[in-house]
Enzyme design. Structure first.
Site, PDB file in Angstrom:
ATOM      1  N   LYS A 152       0.310  -0.779  -0.192  1.00  0.00           N
ATOM      2  CA  LYS A 152       0.119  -0.005   0.006  1.00  0.00           C
ATOM      3  C   LYS A 152       0.809   1.466   0.251  1.00  0.00           C
ATOM      4  O   LYS A 152       0.816   2.114  -0.925  1.00  0.00           O
ATOM      5  CB  LYS A 152      -0.540  -0.026   1.093  1.00  0.00           C
ATOM      6  CG  LYS A 152      -2.283  -0.986   1.447  1.00  0.00           C
ATOM      7  CD  LYS A 152      -2.937  -1.185   2.866  1.00  0.00           C
ATOM      8  CE  LYS A 152      -1.824  -0.658   3.599  1.00  0.00           C
ATOM      9  NZ  LYS A 152      -1.219  -2.237   4.287  1.00  0.00           N
ATOM     10  N   ARG A 202      -9.593   0.611   9.661  1.00  0.00           N
ATOM     11  CA  ARG A 202      -9.646  -0.614   9.712  1.00  0.00           C
ATOM     12  C   ARG A 202     -10.417  -1.153  10.586  1.00  0.00           C
ATOM     13  O   ARG A 202     -10.069  -2.929  10.476  1.00  0.00           O
ATOM     14  CB  ARG A 202      -8.360  -0.359  10.678  1.00  0.00           C
ATOM     15  CG  ARG A 202      -6.991  -0.365   9.536  1.00  0.00           C
ATOM     16  CD  ARG A 202      -6.076  -0.520  10.049  1.00  0.00           C
ATOM     17  NE  ARG A 202      -4.827  -0.641   9.671  1.00  0.00           N
ATOM     18  CZ  ARG A 202      -3.418  -0.894  10.356  1.00  0.00           C
ATOM     19  NH1 ARG A 202      -2.983  -1.090  11.668  1.00  0.00           N
ATOM     20  NH2 ARG A 202      -2.347   0.063   9.689  1.00  0.00           N
ATOM     21  N   ARG A 207      11.894  -5.344   4.260  1.00  0.00           N
ATOM     22  CA  ARG A 207      11.442  -4.125   4.833  1.00  0.00           C
ATOM     23  C   ARG A 207      12.371  -4.053   5.612  1.00  0.00           C
ATOM     24  O   ARG A 207      13.287  -2.461   5.363  1.00  0.00           O
ATOM     25  CB  ARG A 207      10.148  -3.840   4.770  1.00  0.00           C
ATOM     26  CG  ARG A 207       9.779  -2.327   5.016  1.00  0.00           C
ATOM     27  CD  ARG A 207       8.303  -2.168   5.167  1.00  0.00           C
ATOM     28  NE  ARG A 207       8.030  -2.551   5.980  1.00  0.00           N
ATOM     29  CZ  ARG A 207       6.644  -2.373   5.707  1.00  0.00           C
ATOM     30  NH1 ARG A 207       5.670  -1.763   5.448  1.00  0.00           N
ATOM     31  NH2 ARG A 207       5.991  -2.995   7.558  1.00  0.00           N
ATOM     32  N   ARG A 226      11.396  -0.309  12.047  1.00  0.00           N
ATOM     33  CA  ARG A 226      10.211   0.192  12.212  1.00  0.00           C
ATOM     34  C   ARG A 226       9.767  -1.139  13.589  1.00  0.00           C
ATOM     35  O   ARG A 226      10.334  -2.717  13.339  1.00  0.00           O
ATOM     36  CB  ARG A 226       8.950  -0.328  11.751  1.00  0.00           C
ATOM     37  CG  ARG A 226       8.795   1.270  10.252  1.00  0.00           C
ATOM     38  CD  ARG A 226       8.166   0.415   9.327  1.00  0.00           C
ATOM     39  NE  ARG A 226       6.468   0.057   9.853  1.00  0.00           N
ATOM     40  CZ  ARG A 226       5.152  -0.174   9.014  1.00  0.00           C
ATOM     41  NH1 ARG A 226       5.282   0.550   8.012  1.00  0.00           N
ATOM     42  NH2 ARG A 226       3.957  -0.180   9.663  1.00  0.00           N
ATOM     43  N   ARG A 276      -0.637  -8.706  13.731  1.00  0.00           N
ATOM     44  CA  ARG A 276      -1.656  -7.727  13.113  1.00  0.00           C
ATOM     45  C   ARG A 276      -1.801  -8.194  11.530  1.00  0.00           C
ATOM     46  O   ARG A 276      -3.016  -7.721  11.162  1.00  0.00           O
ATOM     47  CB  ARG A 276      -0.151  -6.258  12.733  1.00  0.00           C
ATOM     48  CG  ARG A 276       0.230  -5.957  13.177  1.00  0.00           C
ATOM     49  CD  ARG A 276       1.588  -5.146  12.884  1.00  0.00           C
ATOM     50  NE  ARG A 276       1.233  -3.607  11.663  1.00  0.00           N
ATOM     51  CZ  ARG A 276       2.293  -3.462  10.606  1.00  0.00           C
ATOM     52  NH1 ARG A 276       3.479  -4.855  10.831  1.00  0.00           N
ATOM     53  NH2 ARG A 276       1.453  -2.524   9.895  1.00  0.00           N
TER      54      ARG A 276
END
Length: 194
Positions: A14, A89, A128, A140, A151
């Site tokens: 995204k 969400r 990532r 992160r 998640r």
């Protein structure tokens, strides 16, 4: 001008596609993840609430996210479209967004769903994190297998419930997020021709 919501599991692409849409179409990118990370870094009261949830791999409370989104939408120009990345969400957030957009006289044009098998996400998240480490950037706090699992479970439980809500409004556009960045961008770009 287009007003978009991007929905997809963590690591679905995204953010990458949002950057391209900003570049190619001048849309305002409202990433709740970025908004929350800034609030966390600033140590604001909302940021402290958000940090506790993010570190546990849970969704941030609705009132925190909705407040940040409302603030961001009020900063866009009249002729500028927007991308909501990571919001809504939950069904409650979607309902609050609908009310907010009605008050602003802003229609929602497309809800783009990034479809990707869950097994592909762990590799993307690991990549990532490795890229962040390689560039000297901070990784992160939620870029790890344990947080990803939580998640994804939250995504499956809460976010997927949004699809009937947006299906009823004829806004859902499904794209194959397993394809290359260019191919995904082409799929999304075709929506602007309609």
């Amino acid at each position: 001008m287009a007003n978009l919501v991007l929905i997809g599991a963590p690591g679905a692409g995204k953010g990458t596609q949002a950057e391209r849409l900003v570049r190619d179409h001048g849309l305002l990118h409202i990433s709740t993840g970025d908004l929350l990370r800034r609030a966390i870094a600033a140590g604001t009261p909302l940021g402290q609430k958000a940090k506790a949830a993010v570190d546990d791999g849970k969704l941030v409370p609705d009132e925190v996210v909705i407040g940040l989104v409302n603030e961001s939408l009020s900063q866009k120009t009249d002729a500028q479209g927007f991308i909501l990345d990571g919001f809504p969400r939950t069904l409650e957030q979607a309902t609050a967004l609908e009310v907010l957009l009605e008050e602003m006289s802003e229609p929602l044009h497309h809800v783009i769903v990034f479809e990707i098998p869950i097994v592909s996400l762990a590799d993307r998240i690991a990549q990532r994190a490795a890229q962040s480490r390689g560039s000297g950037a901070d990784v992160r706090s939620d870029d790890n297998a344990e947080a990803l699992s939580r998640r994804v479970d939250e995504f499956a439980r809460a976010t997927v419930a949004l699809l009937p809500f947006y299906d009823q409004r004829n806004l859902v556009r499904r794209i194959d997020a397993t394809q290359s960045i260019e191919d995904v961008a082409t799929q999304i770009g075709s929506l602007f021709a309609k």
